[in-house]
Structure formats: C-alpha cells, structure tokens
Design a protein around this motif. Structure first.
Motif, PDB file in Angstrom:
ATOM      1  N   VAL A 169       0.849  -1.197   0.000  1.00 22.76           N
ATOM      2  CA  VAL A 169       0.000   0.000   0.000  1.00 22.76           C
ATOM      3  C   VAL A 169       0.879   1.240   0.000  1.00 22.76           C
ATOM      4  N   HIS A 170       1.857   1.266   0.883  1.00 27.23           N
ATOM      5  CA  HIS A 170       2.772   2.413   0.959  1.00 27.23           C
ATOM      6  C   HIS A 170       3.530   2.587  -0.360  1.00 27.23           C
ATOM      7  N   HIS A 171       4.032   1.512  -0.896  1.00 28.71           N
ATOM      8  CA  HIS A 171       4.795   1.563  -2.151  1.00 28.71           C
ATOM      9  C   HIS A 171       3.941   2.124  -3.289  1.00 28.71           C
ATOM     10  N   LEU A 172       2.735   1.608  -3.433  1.00 25.79           N
ATOM     11  CA  LEU A 172       1.861   2.077  -4.505  1.00 25.79           C
ATOM     12  C   LEU A 172       1.526   3.560  -4.342  1.00 25.79           C
ATOM     13  N   LEU A 173       1.299   3.982  -3.111  1.00 25.81           N
ATOM     14  CA  LEU A 173       1.003   5.394  -2.875  1.00 25.81           C
ATOM     15  C   LEU A 173       2.200   6.283  -3.195  1.00 25.81           C
ATOM     16  N   THR A 174       3.391   5.835  -2.842  1.00 26.11           N
ATOM     17  CA  THR A 174       4.579   6.645  -3.159  1.00 26.11           C
ATOM     18  C   THR A 174       4.842   6.682  -4.653  1.00 26.11           C
ATOM     19  N   ARG A 175       4.334   5.691  -5.378  1.00 24.11           N
ATOM     20  CA  ARG A 175       4.496   5.668  -6.838  1.00 24.11           C
ATOM     21  C   ARG A 175       3.418   6.475  -7.558  1.00 24.11           C
ATOM     22  N   GLY A 176       2.453   6.978  -6.811  1.00 27.38           N
ATOM     23  CA  GLY A 176       1.487   7.891  -7.410  1.00 27.38           C
ATOM     24  C   GLY A 176       0.088   7.379  -7.622  1.00 27.38           C
ATOM     25  N   THR A 177      -0.246   6.214  -7.084  1.00 29.95           N
ATOM     26  CA  THR A 177      -1.611   5.724  -7.238  1.00 29.95           C
ATOM     27  C   THR A 177      -2.575   6.572  -6.409  1.00 29.95           C
ATOM     28  N   THR A 178      -3.808   6.593  -6.817  1.00 26.72           N
ATOM     29  CA  THR A 178      -4.838   7.373  -6.137  1.00 26.72           C
ATOM     30  C   THR A 178      -5.339   6.615  -4.915  1.00 26.72           C
TER      31      THR A 178
END
Length: 80
Positions: free
Chosen positions: A29-38
C-alpha cells in the motif's frame, strides 16, 4: 511500473492498491502510494472492514488516510 504498467489498472473492479489494502499488505500500500496511485475510498473501506482481524489493517488505514483517502466520496452501496 518502471516499464509502463498502468498503476490505476483494475482487475475484477479493483485497483492494485485496493487489492493490497483488502489482503493486508501495508508495505505494498505504501509503495503504490509513493508511486502515485490514487488513494481510493474503496481501499479505505476494505481495510476498515478487516481492522478487527489484525493490527496490520490499522497501519493500512493510517497510511491511506494520511494520503487523503476518505469514504466521503464513496459512490454506491458498500461491497459485500
């Protein structure tokens, strides 16, 4: 993602973030958010449903809320 994968793509009507939140993967979750997912309301709702099962979901909820996810703009009835 480095090779052009769509970070917002859906599979069975869920994004990768929503799947990670539902299955209890806080690092993803953290990784995806840092990569720019909404940060979607659906991801927050799914993690909230499971919060009593394991403390991992509390971490996911905290991460999603910090990224701006709310359930205020959740459309339609909750998933079952």
């Amino acid at each position: 993602m480095d090779r052009g994968a769509d970070i917002e793509a859906t599979l069975r009507n869920r994004t990768s973030l929503e799947w990670a939140a539902c299955f209890g993967y806080p690092r993803m979750v953290h990784h995806l958010l840092t990569r720019g997912t909404t940060p979607t309301p659906q991801a927050l709702t799914c993690a909230t449903r499971h919060r009593d099962r394991h403390e991992t979901y509390a971490q996911i909820i905290e991460t999603l809320r910090a990224a701006g996810a709310t359930t205020d703009n959740l459309g339609g009835p909750p998933e079952r």
